[in-house]
Scaffold this motif. Structure first.
Motif, mmCIF file in Angstrom:
data_model
loop_
_atom_site.group_PDB
_atom_site.id
_atom_site.type_symbol
_atom_site.label_atom_id
_atom_site.label_comp_id
_atom_site.label_asym_id
_atom_site.label_seq_id
_atom_site.Cartn_x
_atom_site.Cartn_y
_atom_site.Cartn_z
ATOM 1 N N LYS A 113 -5.723 27.082 25.134
ATOM 2 C CA LYS A 113 -6.546 26.354 24.311
ATOM 3 C C LYS A 113 -7.643 25.812 25.211
ATOM 4 C CE LYS A 113 -6.903 22.539 20.931
ATOM 5 N NZ LYS A 113 -8.122 21.753 21.703
ATOM 6 N N TYR A 114 -8.643 26.392 25.145
ATOM 7 C CA TYR A 114 -9.867 26.361 26.102
ATOM 8 C C TYR A 114 -10.894 25.167 25.550
ATOM 9 C CZ TYR A 114 -8.394 30.724 28.453
ATOM 10 O OH TYR A 114 -7.731 31.538 28.807
ATOM 11 N N ASP A 115 -11.340 24.357 26.407
ATOM 12 C CA ASP A 115 -12.206 23.277 25.918
ATOM 13 C C ASP A 115 -13.561 23.449 26.035
ATOM 14 O OD1 ASP A 115 -12.284 20.759 24.841
ATOM 15 O OD2 ASP A 115 -12.108 19.639 27.056
ATOM 16 N N LEU A 173 -18.246 26.824 29.217
ATOM 17 C CA LEU A 173 -18.934 26.750 30.636
ATOM 18 C C LEU A 173 -18.003 26.676 31.785
ATOM 19 C CD1 LEU A 173 -21.637 26.653 31.835
ATOM 20 C CD2 LEU A 173 -21.749 24.171 31.574
ATOM 21 N N PRO A 174 -17.815 27.832 32.636
ATOM 22 C CA PRO A 174 -17.084 27.994 33.879
ATOM 23 C C PRO A 174 -17.247 26.806 34.677
ATOM 24 C CG PRO A 174 -17.747 30.203 33.257
ATOM 25 C CD PRO A 174 -18.542 29.343 32.339
ATOM 26 N N PHE A 175 -16.220 26.247 35.451
ATOM 27 C CA PHE A 175 -16.479 25.426 36.830
ATOM 28 C C PHE A 175 -17.501 25.627 37.482
ATOM 29 C CE2 PHE A 175 -11.740 24.613 35.452
ATOM 30 C CZ PHE A 175 -12.122 23.490 34.936
ATOM 31 N N ALA A 176 -17.537 26.818 37.817
ATOM 32 C CA ALA A 176 -18.608 27.274 38.969
ATOM 33 C C ALA A 176 -19.990 27.210 38.680
ATOM 34 C CB ALA A 176 -18.219 28.761 39.426
ATOM 35 N N GLY A 177 -20.067 27.584 37.215
ATOM 36 C CA GLY A 177 -21.475 27.503 36.471
ATOM 37 C C GLY A 177 -21.743 26.165 36.431
ATOM 38 N N PHE A 178 -20.935 25.302 35.831
ATOM 39 C CA PHE A 178 -21.176 23.998 35.718
ATOM 40 C C PHE A 178 -21.741 23.306 36.927
ATOM 41 C CE2 PHE A 178 -19.464 19.505 35.495
ATOM 42 C CZ PHE A 178 -20.140 18.687 34.471
ATOM 43 N N PHE A 246 -14.799 42.644 22.675
ATOM 44 C CA PHE A 246 -14.946 41.135 22.847
ATOM 45 C C PHE A 246 -14.043 40.697 24.074
ATOM 46 C CE2 PHE A 246 -15.196 41.841 18.312
ATOM 47 C CZ PHE A 246 -16.461 41.072 18.000
ATOM 48 N N LYS A 247 -14.683 39.715 24.472
ATOM 49 C CA LYS A 247 -13.681 39.010 25.680
ATOM 50 C C LYS A 247 -12.776 38.187 25.205
ATOM 51 C CE LYS A 247 -14.458 36.844 30.109
ATOM 52 N NZ LYS A 247 -15.414 36.908 31.467
ATOM 53 N N VAL A 248 -11.528 38.717 25.379
ATOM 54 C CA VAL A 248 -10.202 38.005 24.813
ATOM 55 C C VAL A 248 -9.384 37.611 26.086
ATOM 56 C CG1 VAL A 248 -8.325 38.156 23.406
ATOM 57 C CG2 VAL A 248 -10.421 39.184 22.622
ATOM 58 N N PRO A 249 -8.990 36.439 26.302
ATOM 59 C CA PRO A 249 -8.230 36.183 27.491
ATOM 60 C C PRO A 249 -7.028 36.880 27.517
ATOM 61 C CG PRO A 249 -9.225 34.310 26.639
ATOM 62 C CD PRO A 249 -9.408 35.037 25.590
ATOM 63 N N VAL A 250 -6.593 37.781 28.604
ATOM 64 C CA VAL A 250 -5.641 38.391 28.883
ATOM 65 C C VAL A 250 -4.250 37.491 28.936
ATOM 66 C CG1 VAL A 250 -6.747 40.352 29.674
ATOM 67 C CG2 VAL A 250 -5.922 38.656 31.338
ATOM 68 N N VAL A 251 -4.383 36.393 29.168
ATOM 69 C CA VAL A 251 -3.117 35.488 29.426
ATOM 70 C C VAL A 251 -2.181 35.283 28.271
ATOM 71 C CG1 VAL A 251 -4.390 34.206 31.356
ATOM 72 C CG2 VAL A 251 -4.546 33.425 29.125
ATOM 73 N N SER A 252 -2.936 35.618 26.967
ATOM 74 C CA SER A 252 -1.795 35.444 25.906
ATOM 75 C C SER A 252 -0.773 35.963 25.990
ATOM 76 C CB SER A 252 -2.935 35.720 24.536
ATOM 77 O OG SER A 252 -3.351 37.128 24.788
ATOM 78 N N GLN A 253 0.248 35.635 25.296
ATOM 79 C CA GLN A 253 1.508 36.206 25.361
ATOM 80 C C GLN A 253 2.239 36.363 24.071
ATOM 81 O OE1 GLN A 253 3.679 35.247 28.990
ATOM 82 N NE2 GLN A 253 5.404 34.923 27.796
ATOM 83 N N LEU A 254 3.003 37.481 23.649
ATOM 84 C CA LEU A 254 4.039 37.331 22.364
ATOM 85 C C LEU A 254 5.172 36.769 23.041
ATOM 86 C CD1 LEU A 254 4.236 38.312 19.571
ATOM 87 C CD2 LEU A 254 5.151 40.572 20.733
ATOM 88 N N ALA A 255 5.773 35.913 22.151
ATOM 89 C CA ALA A 255 6.852 35.199 22.515
ATOM 90 C C ALA A 255 8.063 35.644 21.363
ATOM 91 C CB ALA A 255 6.773 33.371 22.573
ATOM 92 N N ASP A 269 1.154 24.770 32.382
ATOM 93 C CA ASP A 269 0.962 23.267 32.561
ATOM 94 C C ASP A 269 0.767 23.208 34.332
ATOM 95 O OD1 ASP A 269 0.684 20.734 32.283
ATOM 96 O OD2 ASP A 269 2.684 20.195 31.702
ATOM 97 N N GLU A 270 1.708 24.161 34.727
ATOM 98 C CA GLU A 270 1.318 24.061 36.379
ATOM 99 C C GLU A 270 0.427 24.821 36.842
ATOM 100 O OE1 GLU A 270 4.197 25.302 40.099
ATOM 101 O OE2 GLU A 270 5.028 25.197 38.036
ATOM 102 N N HIS A 271 -0.024 25.917 36.306
ATOM 103 C CA HIS A 271 -1.055 26.869 36.710
ATOM 104 C C HIS A 271 -2.454 26.684 36.094
ATOM 105 C CE1 HIS A 271 1.940 28.992 39.465
ATOM 106 N NE2 HIS A 271 2.733 28.778 38.542
ATOM 107 N N ARG A 272 -2.527 26.020 35.263
ATOM 108 C CA ARG A 272 -3.742 26.015 34.331
ATOM 109 C C ARG A 272 -5.102 25.645 35.365
ATOM 110 N NH1 ARG A 272 -4.608 20.128 32.065
ATOM 111 N NH2 ARG A 272 -2.546 19.302 32.931
ATOM 112 N N HIS A 273 -4.829 24.890 36.603
ATOM 113 C CA HIS A 273 -5.929 24.570 37.387
ATOM 114 C C HIS A 273 -6.467 25.862 38.224
ATOM 115 C CE1 HIS A 273 -5.463 20.631 36.095
ATOM 116 N NE2 HIS A 273 -4.283 20.455 36.577
ATOM 117 N N GLU A 274 -5.809 26.755 38.016
ATOM 118 C CA GLU A 274 -6.265 27.976 38.850
ATOM 119 C C GLU A 274 -7.294 28.689 38.112
ATOM 120 O OE1 GLU A 274 -2.608 30.195 39.682
ATOM 121 O OE2 GLU A 274 -1.712 28.428 40.475
ATOM 122 N N LEU A 275 -7.284 28.426 36.790
ATOM 123 C CA LEU A 275 -8.411 29.226 36.031
ATOM 124 C C LEU A 275 -9.654 28.596 36.129
ATOM 125 C CD1 LEU A 275 -6.062 28.872 32.817
ATOM 126 C CD2 LEU A 275 -6.613 31.028 34.018
#
Length: 665
Positions: A113-115, A173-178, A246-255, A269-275
């Motif tokens: 869920k992107y903010d 807005l990506p962190f780097a651009g912000f 379209f730019k669709v995030p590749v991290v989506s996953q079928l469960a 929850d652990e790795h989101r800060h790497e995005l």
């Protein structure tokens, strides 16, 4: 190859490069080569306007002014999402699904869920026709011209797309651009943005699409809605959207089950800060579109989707001390010095405590265990105290009464949050700050001399005020850290060249409070010399156009100070310009007669000084700030957002550079 064929080929090639760079994050051409090809296409299109195409990559720069955004009813309502905060909440949700559908084996699509700011984009026959903000979910604002400038949004699709559909996404807005945007704002003295999400959202409602084009926004797509889509599941829909461009995030996953959903949540929850973007949770959707249709909606939410919200990352650490920083104006900012702790991917050692009121509100004390979090903010903040472990011996924090740099008594004016040091001419940070102002581009524009070098010179006892700069010797500079012979020569050359800077800029450089660039020019034109200005009375000065009593009193106070008098006397002996250079009248027309024009930003075809001169040459008046009396705002690159927002609110006509030039020509 005909000219039309060459234009078509260049457009196709550049669109492919844009796709590789902005959607796939896999550039196949250098920025330089891309710019060369883009300029070639621009030249061909300008020479052959009959081949104009609104979808050309040259049109991504924007330029359309939207005074009022049209309200549009969504073809398909945009619902909110129900939030969950624990495994138990998700298990309850799954039970409700089973109750509605019966005992079926469910698959889920898990997406981050992107903010950012929600958007719905409509495509017809493979072409972008409309983009609408979420609004209240029933209707939103048409922001098509702004969305077209975002390079990760395809203008034309490829492949087997439906005839008409809406695709939903998040403008982020990506962190780097912000961080880059904030750095540029701070360099021009503007307040930085608070967080990427609000900045992205605000960008969609800017009136000038050229301003939107300058912001490094991205659009991440996540849901397709329409008839005869050609796929039967959410996950297949994401794959199709990628194929269409379209730019669709590749991290989506079928469960395959809820346990795999939990594993996805635990990992991110652990790795989101790497995005590179802000994320605040995971969206879980029933994968089958058939089951989605069966489940339907409540009055607010789709029953087939739910958001799991990450907890704002919070850590506990010890407050080791509170230090106090002195700004250039004498404003005091308290800073919490913390036991270093890992938070959201970085080591946090300090956090601002803002002012005395904030310290009192938290009742924060040195030695406390404090809760620190980032949440949606970039800058760490203290959000609370662990009172359960506070030793009784900790003493209440008493805000300092004296300046930590010079020992002067601090003053807090009624109605203001901050304390100030009034030792303007004896407090080191304020002294260095005035010299740093003196050397800036709008003032003396001294090449080879930056803020860090000013501090170095001051700490080594070589300068105590800006007049001392003109007595520096090469042998003094060579003894400084990181100062080689070439650097020393460049610095001295820059100082020597500054002696040619005209009087109005010298006056601005002196740093008289409330005397900005425009006010300095007005005073210089009116009084012609510093000697006449120094003798002006309060009543005389307030008669000058746009000079109020506050400015006039500040000027009088400045020239009443003996230190300032001595510095000006010295600067005269060094050869600085303190008399206005008389010029012949340059007025060429009265097109702007009676009009007040404010210029802000950086321009391609003229410098800001040239543009201001052009305003006067055509009978207009340069305004220093936006007000109800402003007729036009000429908006360039890197313009401060406060001016743009105020102009929009007041309904002032906003012109880009080309529109202004067309007006005066």
């Amino acid at each position: 190859m005909t000219t039309q064929e060459k234009i078509t080929a260049l457009r196709e090639e550049l669109n492919l490069h844009n796709y590789n760079y902005y959607v796939l994050d896999n550039p196949t051409i250098s920025d330089y080569d891309f710019d060369i090809k883009l300029k070639e296409l621009e030249s061909l299109e300008q020479a052959h306007p009959e081949f104009f195409d609104v979808d050309s990559p040259t049109q991504r720069v924007g330029g359309m002014i939207t005074k009022n955004f049209t309200t549009v009813v969504h073809d398909h309502r945009m619902y909110s999402l129900e939030n969950s905060y624990s495994k138990e909440d998700l298990l309850d949700w799954e039970q409700r699904l089973q109750k509605n559908l019966g005992d079926v084996q469910l698959e889920y699509t898990c997406e981050l869920k992107y903010d950012g700011a929600s958007i719905s984009i409509t495509y017809e026959n493979g072409e972008l026709v409309r983009a609408v903000t979420r609004g209240d979910g029933i209707q939103g604002d048409d922001v098509t011209s702004n969305i077209r400038t975002i390079r990760s949004v395809p203008i034309k699709l490829k492949g087997d797309f439906p005839v008409r559909f809406d695709i939903r996404g998040e403008i982020v807005l990506p962190f780097a651009g912000f961080e880059k945007m904030n750095q540029e704002l701070m360099e021009i003295g503007e307040a930085p943005y608070s967080n990427p999400r609000n900045t992205a959202s605000g960008s969609l409602k800017l009136q000038n699409s050229a301003e939107v084009a300058k912001r490094p926004l991205e659009c991440l797509l996540y849901y397709i809605v329409g008839q005869d889509l050609g796929f039967e599941s959410q996950f297949k829909g994401l794959e199709k959207a990628r194929e269409w461009g379209f730019k669709v995030p590749v991290v989506s996953q079928l469960a395959n089950n809820i346990d795999e959903v939990f594993a996805f949540i635990a990992y991110w929850d652990e790795h989101r800060h790497e995005l590179p973007y802000e994320t605040d949770g995971v969206v879980i959707k029933v994968n089958s579109l058939h089951y989605q249709e069966e489940l339907g909606y409540t009055s607010k939410f789709p029953r087939w989707a739910i958001a799991y919200k990450f907890k704002a990352e919070q850590v506990e650490t010890r407050l080791n001390s509170i230090s106090y920083q002195v700004g250039r104006t004498g404003a005091i900012t308290p800073v919490a010095n913390l036991e270093p702790v890992q938070l959201a991917g970085t080591i946090v050692k300090r956090a601002s405590l803002h002012n005395a009121d904030q310290i009192a509100k938290l009742d924060i004390r040195v030695g406390d265990m404090v809760y620190v979090e980032k949440g949606g903010e970039i800058i760490p903040k203290i959000v609370g105290i662990d009172l359960g472990v506070r030793p009784e011996s900790l003493e209440r924090t008493i805000y300092i009464k004296e300046c930590p740099e010079c020992g002067s008594k601090l003053v807090r004016n009624e109605g203001e949050a901050q304390h100030y040091c009034l030792n303007t001419y004896g407090c080191p940070p304020q002294i260095a700050g005035r010299i740093q102002h003196f050397i800036t581009r709008k003032a003396m524009d001294i090449d080879g001399l930056g803020e860090e070098t000013v501090v170095l010179l001051y700490k080594n006892g070589l300068v105590e005020n800006y007049a001392d700069l003109y007595e520096l010797k090469k042998e003094q500079l060579l003894g400084l850290e990181r100062m080689g012979e070439k650097s020393a020569d460049n610095l001295l050359k820059g100082i020597e060249m500054s002696k040619q800077v005209p009087f109005e800029r010298v006056l601005y450089a002196l740093g008289i409070r409330f005397v900005g660039e425009t006010v300095a020019k007005k005073l210089a034109i009116h009084y012609k010399s510093i000697d006449v200005l120094a003798q002006a009375s309060l009543m005389e000065m307030v008669m000058v156009d746009e000079i109020g009593e506050r400015i006039a009193q500040s000027v009088i106070d400045f020239f009443s100070n003996e230190k300032n008098k001595e510095n000006i006397k010295r600067l005269k002996t060094y050869g600085l310009q303190f008399v206005l250079e008389e010029k012949e009248s340059t007025v060429v027309s009265e097109i702007l007669k009676g009009k007040t024009v404010v210029v802000s930003g950086v321009f391609l075809k003229m410098s800001r000084d040239e543009m201001k001169q052009a305003i006067e040459d055509n009978g207009g008046k340069n305004g220093s700030s936006i007000s109800s009396k402003t007729d036009y705002l000429v908006a360039g690159d890197k313009m401060g957002p406060s001016k743009l927002e105020k102009a929009t609110k007041l309904g002032i006509t906003i012109l880009n550079e080309d529109e202004f030039l067309s007006m005066i020509q």
